[in-house]
Scaffold this motif. Structure first.
Motif, PDB file in Angstrom:
ATOM      1  N   LEU A 171      -0.010   6.529   5.664  1.00 23.18           N
ATOM      2  CA  LEU A 171      -1.130   6.342   4.950  1.00 23.18           C
ATOM      3  C   LEU A 171      -1.523   4.862   4.409  1.00 23.18           C
ATOM      4  CD1 LEU A 171      -1.329   9.696   3.111  1.00 23.18           C
ATOM      5  CD2 LEU A 171      -2.455   9.096   5.164  1.00 23.18           C
ATOM      6  N   GLY A 172      -0.453   4.192   3.974  1.00 25.02           N
ATOM      7  CA  GLY A 172      -0.826   2.887   3.546  1.00 25.02           C
ATOM      8  C   GLY A 172      -1.091   1.881   4.524  1.00 25.02           C
ATOM      9  N   SER A 196     -10.801   7.467   9.678  1.00 26.04           N
ATOM     10  CA  SER A 196     -10.792   6.621   8.648  1.00 26.04           C
ATOM     11  C   SER A 196     -12.088   5.543   9.236  1.00 26.04           C
ATOM     12  CB  SER A 196      -9.588   5.591   8.525  1.00 26.04           C
ATOM     13  OG  SER A 196      -8.697   6.496   7.841  1.00 26.04           O
ATOM     14  N   ASP A 226      -9.128  -1.535   5.706  1.00 29.72           N
ATOM     15  CA  ASP A 226      -9.605  -2.420   4.939  1.00 29.72           C
ATOM     16  C   ASP A 226      -9.864  -3.650   5.808  1.00 29.72           C
ATOM     17  OD1 ASP A 226      -9.610  -0.751   2.678  1.00 29.72           O
ATOM     18  OD2 ASP A 226      -7.583  -1.634   2.085  1.00 29.72           O
ATOM     19  N   ALA A 268       0.710  -1.113   0.083  1.00 30.09           N
ATOM     20  CA  ALA A 268       0.040   0.099   0.036  1.00 30.09           C
ATOM     21  C   ALA A 268       0.932   1.139   0.041  1.00 30.09           C
ATOM     22  CB  ALA A 268      -1.053   0.119   1.271  1.00 30.09           C
ATOM     23  N   GLN A 313      -4.726   2.516   5.397  1.00 31.89           N
ATOM     24  CA  GLN A 313      -5.507   1.828   4.487  1.00 31.89           C
ATOM     25  C   GLN A 313      -5.783   0.476   4.747  1.00 31.89           C
ATOM     26  OE1 GLN A 313      -4.616   2.904   0.489  1.00 31.89           O
ATOM     27  NE2 GLN A 313      -4.910   0.948  -0.184  1.00 31.89           N
TER      28      GLN A 313
END
Length: 541
Positions: A502-503, A391, A510, A363, A506
């Motif tokens: 950020l990766g 998020s 998920d 990511a 994320q």
């Protein structure tokens, strides 16, 4: 003089739960088979990986030929006036040398960061006296490759031939070995390839940087050799069998966390090393043991540990410790390695793979490869020097302040879950961020971990994705006063650091996990504001 390691299970209920497991492990000769590198101990699915990951059990002897080689190189370096050692490495390549040198009281500058300020501080040292140890099993680790490139350029700009100052530790046949030999670097050490990174403390990955820095690595191996005699015995008195059984018994009763406090062990930073060993080895298939490293035995999370956690003293026993382990560093390392592998058998997992680590790397790479390092994030709110980036749908009602965001975020934590604080900052200049662990643990009642990013991605990052899915994740990022370009790469360190945060966020989102990122537009002011916001939360968030 080497002394034996020992384990005491002071909690009588836990000792009673562990006893039949000890008897079963002893009857099955698990310790002896482990010492003999029997790859069948974790079942047929784990056997292919285990068969190439068990050489760590006998490193106390097999690593001895390295000692003379390291001593000779250190003497050669000192004769050339080179006595400052900088280590570029991640995970086991940095955590083990750091605890070895910290315990020995010898200086080692460790770079396991992508923070431009922290790397710049290492560059600001006396390069005329500096050697760089580049340590990576594959040589493709993005952080370590970036450090090598940056230091090579700095050496050149100061009129120093980089090849005379770079020492490589890697696996035989790796891309790094090939590149290092072609480049003509001063020395290339190859480690035993049949040892995984988190079990590599007594390989060249741990011994080379620590030995060059001046630690007594021969004594470390002596201590491990003494411990091996007890740890390989098929006996109810085997400390590793007792410890592994206690970890397994506690987990079966719902205590899926181990809370570590140092009680006077004389070992510096042991918790950071054992954290990676346990989290990355056990945190998979929706199960595992989460290590929680606290400041001391009076810290929140330890003195007030609930039913979801087991307290461990590294050092002399104290009243609040359910388990205590004592012994010198080399012995303690081998003890916990044996015990972790044994606990993996009890948990029904393969303790030698890390199936979820790669997701965050992919990511981050996708963000780096995108335009300008990925799209700019628009904060949901700005409060002073802190931007709020939630998020998930937990903050759909909107938040206007940091305190409001924290309340909404922490309300998503399940009972018996945990809070992971992930600080993508400078762990030296921004060290005060670590106080957030104490402050939030006290106010939430949650077991709370603190990790420096991206350092923790090579450690607890596996557990976050693969272990018990009851964590909530607070990311802290910050603007950098100055950046550092990575030579011959299309990114600078600040962009890499941002992409890593950020990766990983994320990937966690998920997985359905709540993530709150707080970005400090002014690090010093933002940290003060953040701590004040936490302090408004009261006794329970």
């Amino acid at each position: 003089m080497a002394t034996d390691v020992s384990v005491e299970i002071a909690d009588t209920a836990l000792a009673a739960e562990a006893r039949p497991l000890v008897e079963r492990l002893t009857a099955d000769a698990v310790a002896g088979k482990l010492a003999a590198q029997d790859a069948t101990l974790w079942g047929p699915d784990a056997e292919p990986e285990a068969s190439i990951r068990l050489s760590w059990t006998t490193l106390a002897e097999s690593s001895r030929p390295l000692l003379a080689e390291i001593d000779a190189l250190r003497a050669e370096l000192h004769a050339d006036g080179l006595d400052r050692v900088v280590l570029a490495g991640m995970g086991g390549s940095s955590l083990a040398p750091e605890v070895i040198t910290g315990t020995a009281g010898v200086p080692l500058t460790v770079l396991d960061t992508t923070d431009p300020g922290q790397v710049a501080d290492a560059l600001a040292g006396d390069l005329d006296r500096t050697v760089l140890v580049v340590s990576s099993k594959s040589g493709t680790t993005v952080e370590t490759d970036s450090h090598r490139r940056i230091f090579e350029k700095a050496f050149e700009q100061n009129g120093i031939d980089p090849v005379t100052r770079i020492i490589v530790v890697t696996d035989p046949g790796s891309p790094m070995e090939t590149a290092a030999r072609e480049a003509g670097y001063r020395k290339v050490f190859t480690a035993d390839p049949n040892v995984g990174g988190r079990y590599s403390a007594l390989t060249a990955f741990g011994l080379v940087p620590a030995g060059l820095a001046g630690a007594d690595i021969a004594g470390l191996l002596d201590d491990a050799a003494t411990a091996f005699k007890a740890l390989s015995a098929d006996s109810d008195h085997n400390p590793a069998v007792q410890l592994g059984a206690a970890i397994g018994a506690a987990h079966s009763q719902g205590a899926e966390k181990l809370v570590f406090a140092d009680t006077g062990s004389g070992i510096a930073g042991f918790g950071d090393w054992v954290e990676q060993l346990i989290a990355e080895s056990t945190g998979k298939n929706g199960t595992g043991v989460l290590p929680v490293v606290v400041e001391n035995a009076d810290a929140p999370g330890y003195a007030d540990a609930g039913a979801d956690a087991t307290t461990v003293a590294i050092g002399p026993r104290i009243d609040t410790a359910q388990i205590s382990t004592t012994g010198p560093l080399g012995g303690q390392m081998l003890l916990w390695e044996f015990a972790t592998a044994i606990a993996g058998r009890l948990l029904g997992i393969n303790p030698f793979d890390q199936p979820d680590v790669e997701a965050a790397k992919k990511a981050a790479r996708a963000l780096l490869d995108g335009p300008a390092g990925g799209p700019a994030a628009t904060p949901a709110a700005v409060d002073g020097s802190v931007e709020v980036h939630p998020s998930g749908d937990w903050a759909s009602a909107g938040v206007g302040t940091v305190a409001e965001a924290l309340r909404a975020f922490l309300a998503t934590a399940p009972k018996g879950g945990y809070l992971a604080i992930q600080a993508y900052l400078d762990r030296l200049d921004d060290a005060s961020a670590a106080v957030l662990r104490t402050e939030l643990a006290r106010r939430t009642g949650l077991q709370t971990t603190f990790g420096w990013g991206p350092r923790f991605l090579h450690s607890t990052g596996q557990y976050h994705k693969g272990g018990h899915q009851n964590g909530v994740f607070l990311q802290i990022t910050g603007d950098s006063e100055a950046d550092l370009e990575v030579p011959d790469r299309p990114y600078a360190l600040a962009g890499l650091q941002r992409a890593q945060a950020l990766g990983d966020g994320q990937v966690l989102a998920d997985h359905g996990r709540p993530v709150l990122r707080l970005h400090l537009t002014d690090r010093a002011a933002g940290l003060v504001e953040l701590v004040k916001a936490v302090q408004t939360l009261g006794g329970q968030a």
